[in-house]
Design an enzyme around this catalytic site. Structure first.
Site, PDB file in Angstrom:
ATOM      1  N   ASP A  16       0.828  -1.204   0.000  1.00 44.48           N
ATOM      2  CA  ASP A  16       0.000   0.000   0.000  1.00 44.48           C
ATOM      3  C   ASP A  16       0.867   1.260   0.000  1.00 44.48           C
ATOM      4  O   ASP A  16       1.937   1.271   0.607  1.00 44.48           O
ATOM      5  CB  ASP A  16      -0.893  -0.034   1.251  1.00 44.48           C
ATOM      6  CG  ASP A  16      -2.085   0.899   1.143  1.00 44.48           C
ATOM      7  OD1 ASP A  16      -2.274   1.506   0.064  1.00 44.48           O
ATOM      8  OD2 ASP A  16      -2.808   1.029   2.138  1.00 44.48           O
ATOM      9  N   ARG A  20       0.290   7.704  -2.547  1.00 46.95           N
ATOM     10  CA  ARG A  20       0.840   8.755  -1.670  1.00 46.95           C
ATOM     11  C   ARG A  20       2.314   9.011  -1.979  1.00 46.95           C
ATOM     12  O   ARG A  20       2.780  10.147  -1.938  1.00 46.95           O
ATOM     13  CB  ARG A  20       0.642   8.365  -0.198  1.00 46.95           C
ATOM     14  CG  ARG A  20      -0.728   8.757   0.327  1.00 46.95           C
ATOM     15  CD  ARG A  20      -1.091   7.993   1.558  1.00 46.95           C
ATOM     16  NE  ARG A  20      -1.406   6.612   1.226  1.00 46.95           N
ATOM     17  CZ  ARG A  20      -1.491   5.640   2.124  1.00 46.95           C
ATOM     18  NH1 ARG A  20      -1.245   5.897   3.387  1.00 46.95           N
ATOM     19  NH2 ARG A  20      -1.804   4.419   1.749  1.00 46.95           N
ATOM     20  N   HIS A  33       3.010   3.430  -9.163  1.00 45.31           N
ATOM     21  CA  HIS A  33       2.805   1.980  -9.295  1.00 45.31           C
ATOM     22  C   HIS A  33       4.031   1.316  -9.916  1.00 45.31           C
ATOM     23  O   HIS A  33       4.386   0.197  -9.578  1.00 45.31           O
ATOM     24  CB  HIS A  33       1.556   1.683 -10.129  1.00 45.31           C
ATOM     25  CG  HIS A  33       0.277   2.075  -9.441  1.00 45.31           C
ATOM     26  ND1 HIS A  33       0.006   1.723  -8.137  1.00 45.31           N
ATOM     27  CD2 HIS A  33      -0.796   2.798  -9.850  1.00 45.31           C
ATOM     28  CE1 HIS A  33      -1.173   2.210  -7.790  1.00 45.31           C
ATOM     29  NE2 HIS A  33      -1.687   2.872  -8.809  1.00 45.31           N
ATOM     30  N   TRP A  65     -11.328  -1.675  -9.226  1.00 43.53           N
ATOM     31  CA  TRP A  65     -11.940  -1.256 -10.499  1.00 43.53           C
ATOM     32  C   TRP A  65     -12.570   0.129 -10.386  1.00 43.53           C
ATOM     33  O   TRP A  65     -12.857   0.772 -11.398  1.00 43.53           O
ATOM     34  CB  TRP A  65     -13.031  -2.259 -10.921  1.00 43.53           C
ATOM     35  CG  TRP A  65     -12.516  -3.629 -11.226  1.00 43.53           C
ATOM     36  CD1 TRP A  65     -12.631  -4.725 -10.422  1.00 43.53           C
ATOM     37  CD2 TRP A  65     -11.816  -4.061 -12.410  1.00 43.53           C
ATOM     38  NE1 TRP A  65     -12.034  -5.813 -11.025  1.00 43.53           N
ATOM     39  CE2 TRP A  65     -11.533  -5.434 -12.246  1.00 43.53           C
ATOM     40  CE3 TRP A  65     -11.402  -3.430 -13.582  1.00 43.53           C
ATOM     41  CZ2 TRP A  65     -10.855  -6.189 -13.206  1.00 43.53           C
ATOM     42  CZ3 TRP A  65     -10.732  -4.172 -14.540  1.00 43.53           C
ATOM     43  CH2 TRP A  65     -10.459  -5.534 -14.343  1.00 43.53           C
ATOM     44  N   LEU A 127      10.466 -20.862  -4.603  1.00 43.97           N
ATOM     45  CA  LEU A 127       9.443 -19.984  -4.020  1.00 43.97           C
ATOM     46  C   LEU A 127       8.144 -20.024  -4.835  1.00 43.97           C
ATOM     47  O   LEU A 127       8.173 -19.906  -6.063  1.00 43.97           O
ATOM     48  CB  LEU A 127       9.979 -18.540  -4.026  1.00 43.97           C
ATOM     49  CG  LEU A 127       8.970 -17.439  -3.652  1.00 43.97           C
ATOM     50  CD1 LEU A 127       8.668 -17.457  -2.157  1.00 43.97           C
ATOM     51  CD2 LEU A 127       9.489 -16.067  -4.059  1.00 43.97           C
ATOM     52  N   ARG A 188      -5.385  -2.373   8.329  1.00 48.93           N
ATOM     53  CA  ARG A 188      -6.603  -3.159   8.128  1.00 48.93           C
ATOM     54  C   ARG A 188      -6.354  -4.214   7.060  1.00 48.93           C
ATOM     55  O   ARG A 188      -5.368  -4.158   6.333  1.00 48.93           O
ATOM     56  CB  ARG A 188      -7.785  -2.249   7.759  1.00 48.93           C
ATOM     57  CG  ARG A 188      -7.530  -1.426   6.538  1.00 48.93           C
ATOM     58  CD  ARG A 188      -8.709  -0.522   6.154  1.00 48.93           C
ATOM     59  NE  ARG A 188      -8.259   0.374   5.102  1.00 48.93           N
ATOM     60  CZ  ARG A 188      -7.692   1.564   5.299  1.00 48.93           C
ATOM     61  NH1 ARG A 188      -7.550   2.018   6.536  1.00 48.93           N
ATOM     62  NH2 ARG A 188      -7.265   2.286   4.297  1.00 48.93           N
TER      63      ARG A 188
HETATM   64  C1  FPP Z   1      -1.676   0.328  -3.468  1.00 53.11           C
HETATM   65  O1  FPP Z   1      -1.255   1.673  -3.509  1.00 53.11           O
HETATM   66  C2  FPP Z   1      -1.235  -0.397  -4.629  1.00 53.11           C
HETATM   67  C3  FPP Z   1      -2.046  -0.926  -5.610  1.00 53.11           C
HETATM   68  C4  FPP Z   1      -3.513  -0.809  -5.577  1.00 53.11           C
HETATM   69  C5  FPP Z   1      -1.497  -1.603  -6.774  1.00 53.11           C
HETATM   70  C6  FPP Z   1      -0.325  -2.483  -6.486  1.00 53.11           C
HETATM   71  C7  FPP Z   1       0.442  -2.674  -7.731  1.00 53.11           C
HETATM   72  C8  FPP Z   1       1.788  -2.777  -7.797  1.00 53.11           C
HETATM   73  C9  FPP Z   1       2.666  -2.770  -6.612  1.00 53.11           C
HETATM   74  C10 FPP Z   1       2.494  -2.900  -9.082  1.00 53.11           C
HETATM   75  C11 FPP Z   1       1.767  -3.698 -10.098  1.00 53.11           C
HETATM   76  C12 FPP Z   1       2.117  -5.089 -10.087  1.00 53.11           C
HETATM   77  C13 FPP Z   1       1.402  -6.053 -10.704  1.00 53.11           C
HETATM   78  C14 FPP Z   1       1.937  -7.439 -10.730  1.00 53.11           C
HETATM   79  C15 FPP Z   1       0.107  -5.781 -11.378  1.00 53.11           C
HETATM   80  P1  FPP Z   1      -2.344   2.818  -3.586  1.00 53.11           P
HETATM   81  O2  FPP Z   1      -2.445   3.293  -4.987  1.00 53.11           O
HETATM   82  O3  FPP Z   1      -3.626   2.343  -2.968  1.00 53.11           O
HETATM   83  O4  FPP Z   1      -1.675   3.908  -2.695  1.00 53.11           O
HETATM   84  P2  FPP Z   1      -2.407   5.086  -1.915  1.00 53.11           P
HETATM   85  O5  FPP Z   1      -3.233   4.421  -0.850  1.00 53.11           O
HETATM   86  O6  FPP Z   1      -1.266   5.863  -1.364  1.00 53.11           O
HETATM   87  O7  FPP Z   1      -3.216   5.853  -2.924  1.00 53.11           O
END
Ligand code: FPP
Length: 235
Positions: A16, A20, A33, A65, A127, A188
């Site tokens: 997560d 940010r 990302h 989504w 792994l 959470r």
């Molecule tokens: C959470 O950060 C992250 C996600 C919802 C996407 C996770 C994706 C990756 C780590 C890279 C992609 C990898 C693959 C294999 C598809 P957030 O955007 O919710 O952060 P925020 O809460 O700070 O907005």
């Protein structure tokens, strides 16, 4: 110091804070990302080097989504890029990639890349790297119940339910996570592995996922090693 003889068998991570991190660094969410994907790759390598048997990451939830189309399609493009650049290395490292979730509905290019990965690494014995994609735990449990009904099961025990989850038969019966890590200061579960985490240890950090490092990963495993797990029993 990390005790190599007491490594968790299964670590699950809620990655997560990409958004940010992007905001703080004045870059686009997609750049965030992308940086998150780099962190993910380093953690896969370190988990493999440490001899951890299962690593599960929450890459895309059934709720994700709701984000903008641009962000959603960007995340799936990253998956394609990941496969293009890193599949052969993972394969050489003997990593077996599995997917948890209904990936049949993700964009075509991403689905094909994912299927290629699952196929190419199917017989690897190192792994097991589970990517939760279009995954939601409640949906997983509902699907398990419906699949049991379709199979004519009229009475189930805990072991049966476990076998019908994504972590069950179809992905080699993954043991429950020993350790769940969530980054970015949020504490959470967000519909992640609800059934499987019944006795997991939780370790949280304020570090945003793109800043998460193999060293930080080891620190969190050390915290886990300091915990006293009783599984409901007495010491
Ligand atoms: C959470 O950060 C992250 C996600 C919802 C996407 C996770 C994706 C990756 C780590 C890279 C992609 C990898 C693959 C294999 C598809 P957030 O955007 O919710 O952060 P925020 O809460 O700070 O907005």
């Amino acid at each position: 110091m990390l005790d190599r003889n007491r490594m968790p068998g299964h670590v699950a991570i809620i990655m997560d804070g990409n958004g940010r991190w992007a905001e703080r660094n004045g870059v686009s969410r997609l750049t965030g990302h992308n940086a998150g994907m780099e962190s993910m790759k380093e953690i896969v390598r370190r988990a493999s080097d440490l001899g951890i048997q299962y690593l599960t990451v929450y890459a895309f939830s059934t709720e994700n989504w709701k984000r903008s189309m641009e962000e959603v399609s960007g995340i799936f493009k990253l998956l394609v890029k990941f496969v293009r650049l890193d599949l052969d290395e993972l394969d050489r490292e003997n990593v077996k990639v599995c997917a948890l979730g209904d990936y049949s509905v993700i964009p075509d290019a991403a689905r094909k890349s994912l299927e290629k990965t699952l196929e190419q690494t199917r017989d690897n014995t190192g792994l097991q790297f589970n990517i939760a994609i279009n995954y939601g735990s409640r949906a997983e449990i509902v699907r398990a119940v419906n699949r049991m009904i379709a199979d004519g099961i009229t009475e189930a025990d805990e072991e049966t339910v476990s076998r019908y989850l994504y972590t069950g038969d179809e992905n080699g019966n993954v043991p429950d996570p020993d350790l769940v890590i969530r980054t970015s200061g949020e504490e959470r579960l967000s519909n992640f592995l609800l059934w499987q985490c019944a006795y997991s240890e939780f370790v949280f950090t304020d570090t945003l996922w793109p800043d998460f490092s193999p060293e930080k990963f080891e620190e969190m495993i050390e915290i886990y090693q300091g915990r006293d797990r009783r599984f409901g029993g007495r010491k």
